[in-house]
Design an enzyme around this catalytic site. Sequence first.
Site, PDB file in Angstrom:
ATOM      1  N   HIS A 141      -3.407 -15.225 -34.007  1.00  0.00           N
ATOM      2  CA  HIS A 141      -2.689 -14.196 -33.218  1.00  0.00           C
ATOM      3  C   HIS A 141      -3.397 -13.868 -31.902  1.00  0.00           C
ATOM      4  O   HIS A 141      -2.820 -13.179 -31.054  1.00  0.00           O
ATOM      5  CB  HIS A 141      -2.544 -12.901 -34.024  1.00  0.00           C
ATOM      6  CG  HIS A 141      -1.674 -13.035 -35.232  1.00  0.00           C
ATOM      7  ND1 HIS A 141      -0.387 -13.516 -35.167  1.00  0.00           N
ATOM      8  CD2 HIS A 141      -1.908 -12.773 -36.549  1.00  0.00           C
ATOM      9  CE1 HIS A 141       0.143 -13.536 -36.396  1.00  0.00           C
ATOM     10  NE2 HIS A 141      -0.764 -13.102 -37.241  1.00  0.00           N
ATOM     11  N   ASP A 158       0.991 -20.620 -41.795  1.00  0.00           N
ATOM     12  CA  ASP A 158       0.799 -19.210 -42.149  1.00  0.00           C
ATOM     13  C   ASP A 158       2.171 -18.522 -42.184  1.00  0.00           C
ATOM     14  O   ASP A 158       3.091 -18.930 -41.478  1.00  0.00           O
ATOM     15  CB  ASP A 158      -0.091 -18.564 -41.067  1.00  0.00           C
ATOM     16  CG  ASP A 158      -0.602 -17.195 -41.446  1.00  0.00           C
ATOM     17  OD1 ASP A 158      -1.754 -17.095 -41.901  1.00  0.00           O
ATOM     18  OD2 ASP A 158       0.151 -16.207 -41.265  1.00  0.00           O
ATOM     19  N   ASP A 208      -0.738 -17.032 -46.795  1.00  0.00           N
ATOM     20  CA  ASP A 208      -0.016 -15.791 -47.094  1.00  0.00           C
ATOM     21  C   ASP A 208       1.493 -16.006 -47.254  1.00  0.00           C
ATOM     22  O   ASP A 208       2.237 -15.038 -47.406  1.00  0.00           O
ATOM     23  CB  ASP A 208      -0.309 -14.712 -46.045  1.00  0.00           C
ATOM     24  CG  ASP A 208      -0.334 -15.236 -44.631  1.00  0.00           C
ATOM     25  OD1 ASP A 208       0.083 -16.392 -44.401  1.00  0.00           O
ATOM     26  OD2 ASP A 208      -0.774 -14.486 -43.734  1.00  0.00           O
TER      27      ASP A 208
HETATM   28 ZN   LIG Z   1      -0.715 -14.481 -41.735  1.00  0.00          ZN
END
Ligand SMILES: [Zn+2]
Length: 314
Positions: A130, A166, A247
């Site tokens: 990110h 992800d 995740d």
């Molecule tokens: Zn993540």
Amino acid sequence: MHPFRPVAWITHPSCLRHAMGDDHPECPQRLQAIEDRLRGGGLLDFMLQFTAPAATVDQLLRVHDRAQIERILQADTSLGPVWHDPDTAQGPHTAEAALHAAGAGVKAVDLVLAEQAGLAFCSVRPPGHHAERDRAMGFCFFNNIAVAAAHALAQGLQRVAILDFDVHYGNGTANIFAGDLRVKLYSTYQHPLYPYWESLAEVDNLIDVALPPAAGSRDFRAAISEHCIGTMLEQRPEMILVSAGFDAHAEDPLGGLRLSYDDYSWIGAQIQQVAESCCPGRVVAMLEGGYSLHALARCVERFLQPFLSGDAIL
Ligand SMILES: [Zn+2]
């Protein structure tokens, strides 16, 4: 078929010292859970283990603004954490951990280019995907996978692939490489979900496949098979880098997808097969998310298995 090459495991003790508060899901216990699982099952004995060096400022400057690097390296945490966004707290050990997490990617690229390893797996935190060129966000400080990809390009590679599975979209990696045609970023992610990415259809080196909440194995495997593998085989990357977030597993408390353990050995095998075909087996994987300690450790183990056995898992 290329000769079997070992798997490298890269981490650093500082990655266990960075902490964002007792209730924060991105916690040091994540790395401990992975290591306990791999040590207990004996897999770590089959990997070459390395300590991550710190990334240099010059290596970070390939993907981050100088002002952003200085904001992190010069932050004063003596009176308490420095918050880069409401989820992303810098404490006294964060800068050191972030430097070594980014440096792990540099080390990983060097190891696979030197043919000392086929896959190099970086078990590090803070995660990175990110982090944008000029801002830390979403638990991420430096963009580790981008630092690794930029290092590969600096070593003379012309074409690299980044695959990000992800559950959250890797906005930072997209921000850094959008329009850089040496890099193709292949992403599967849940939408809507943080960071609420809107696909940039006009940027042709970003290949996004958004999955709706509650999508599971069938949708994930179709997305990878139909939208990523063929394009990657056409791209013929000289190295495959992986933003390996776990995740999207069904047990994860932050994500809403329903991937199974088998999906992680499947994606590992897919990556290995493309790498064998395109770039004699060169793969660098960087830990991103994964917040169920129980599921995270098992997902990492399953992801590594195809690279350790050399056997295809269909
Ligand atoms: Zn993540």
